[in-house]
Design an enzyme around this catalytic site. Structure first.
Site, PDB file in Angstrom:
ATOM      1  N   ILE A  40     -28.745 -56.281  -6.268  1.00  0.00           N
ATOM      2  CA  ILE A  40     -29.753 -56.441  -5.215  1.00  0.00           C
ATOM      3  C   ILE A  40     -30.025 -57.921  -4.970  1.00  0.00           C
ATOM      4  CG2 ILE A  40     -32.154 -56.020  -4.553  1.00  0.00           C
ATOM      5  CD1 ILE A  40     -32.069 -53.451  -6.149  1.00  0.00           C
ATOM      6  N   GLY A  43     -32.091 -64.030  -9.127  1.00  0.00           N
ATOM      7  CA  GLY A  43     -33.178 -64.995  -9.144  1.00  0.00           C
ATOM      8  C   GLY A  43     -32.784 -66.227  -9.936  1.00  0.00           C
ATOM      9  N   GLY A  44     -33.760 -67.073 -10.215  1.00  0.00           N
ATOM     10  CA  GLY A  44     -33.475 -68.279 -10.984  1.00  0.00           C
ATOM     11  C   GLY A  44     -33.016 -67.964 -12.390  1.00  0.00           C
ATOM     12  N   LYS A  63     -33.850 -54.753 -14.048  1.00  0.00           N
ATOM     13  CA  LYS A  63     -33.955 -56.212 -14.120  1.00  0.00           C
ATOM     14  C   LYS A  63     -33.530 -56.689 -15.495  1.00  0.00           C
ATOM     15  CE  LYS A  63     -37.011 -60.057 -12.908  1.00  0.00           C
ATOM     16  NZ  LYS A  63     -38.284 -60.449 -12.265  1.00  0.00           N
ATOM     17  N   ASP A 158     -48.054 -66.758  -8.718  1.00  0.00           N
ATOM     18  CA  ASP A 158     -46.900 -66.991  -7.845  1.00  0.00           C
ATOM     19  C   ASP A 158     -46.983 -66.099  -6.598  1.00  0.00           C
ATOM     20  OD1 ASP A 158     -44.588 -68.296  -7.063  1.00  0.00           O
ATOM     21  OD2 ASP A 158     -43.244 -67.011  -8.225  1.00  0.00           O
TER      22      ASP A 158
END
Length: 315
Positions: A40, A43-44, A63, A158
């Site tokens: 999908i 990320g970092g 994840k 965030d």
């Protein structure tokens, strides 16, 4: 709330009897529970995939840490904290977390509800298509999630359009609690995982991977200064920055470099959103927005609940 989109039918598979009545093996192997992985996003530090849960016969969101971070103790601690914070915050505007576990190589993963829809960033990219009342309703739902989180001792830190998901059935979900701040019972904050002192930032909307935790265009002044007494009101500022962008079409602070944006956030007077907006802005809504963006936390709305009440006024 009015729908923002209609998801393709393929995103919601038909439930068949063969799937609902299929027995589990007598000896269940937890390492073969998930299959049919599809990427999908990257990320970092993490990878997000869809996959099928072969025990419950549903598609879930999976994840895990990237390979280069998977064995890092600090990153593991941050990752586990994110999973447990997400799981403990059980609210209609947060994503349900299903399982925290380890894969075959001993690396952490956690699974969540798969929700289809658009991020608020994608919505704002087509701002002219949406009535302002619909955008403000999304922000109110985010504030409800923050009110719940703050009441349970968690600051998100965030909040940004990319971390707000708008689903096809009116769902509004706050994503990514990876930078959440929690406190010990006596009131002292949890130790921050150590991170590299410098980072390459190619996109001003990306979260910094250095000591500074947050996203530059939406960070509060106290978050930039890394104040030790930072509290829930940093989220009020960040949500005010999202509201500003919904009104003006641009974030409250812009610039050509991270340093320029950080400096303006700390020292420059913000321009009213009506100065940027291509359509009329309600004076009351503009007042609420600028109230959230006051430099000093004590000058902002003091709780997410207060902000909700103000946004629900007849502006």
């Amino acid at each position: 709330m009015p729908r923002f989109s209609t998801a393709p039918e393929d995103d919601y598979p038909i439930v068949y009897l063969a799937d609902t009545d299929k027995p589990l093996p007598r000896n269940v192997n937890p390492h073969t529970r998930y299959a049919y992985f599809k990427l999908i996003a990257r990320g970092g530090r993490s990878i997000i995939q869809s996959c099928k849960d072969l025990h419950l016969m549903r598609v879930v969101c999976h994840k895990s840490l990237k390979a280069e971070f998977a064995d890092d103790a600090d990153e593991q601690r941050r990752f586990v904290r994110e999973a447990r914070v997400s799981a403990m915050l059980q609210h209609p505007n947060t994503v349900p977390t299903y399982e925290l576990g380890r894969g075959l190589q001993g690396h952490y993963y956690f699974t969540m509800k798969m929700v289809h829809g658009y991020t608020f960033r994608e919505v704002l990219d087509f701002r002219e298509r949406y009535d302002l009342t619909r955008l403000v309703e999304v922000i109110i739902q985010v504030a409800h999630a923050l009110e719940y989180a703050h009441g349970h001792g968690v600051a998100h830190r965030d909040i940004k359009p990319e971390n707000i998901l708008v689903g096809p059935f009116g769902e509004v979900l706050v994503l990514d609690w990876g930078l959440a701040k929690v406190w010990h019972p006596e009131g002292t904050p949890a130790a921050e995982p150590a991170t590299a002192p410098s980072a390459v930032v190619e996109d001003l909307s990306l979260t910094l991977h250095g000591r500074l935790q947050g996203t530059v265009s939406y960070m509060s002044p106290e978050q930039i200064r890394m104040d030790s007494d930072l509290d829930y009101r940093t989220d009020i500022y960040s949500l005010g920055a999202v509201l500003y962008e919904a009104l003006a079409g641009v974030p409250p602070v812009g610039g050509n470099s991270v340093d320029e944006i950080l400096d303006k956030t700390l020292h420059a007077d913000l321009v009213l959103p009506s100065k940027h907006a291509k359509t009329p802005v309600s004076p009351r809504l503009e007042e609420i927005c600028m109230h959230c963006l006051r430099p000093e936390p004590g000058d902002r709305p003091q709780t997410a609940g207060q902000l909700i009440r103000e946004l629900q006024e007849d502006w």
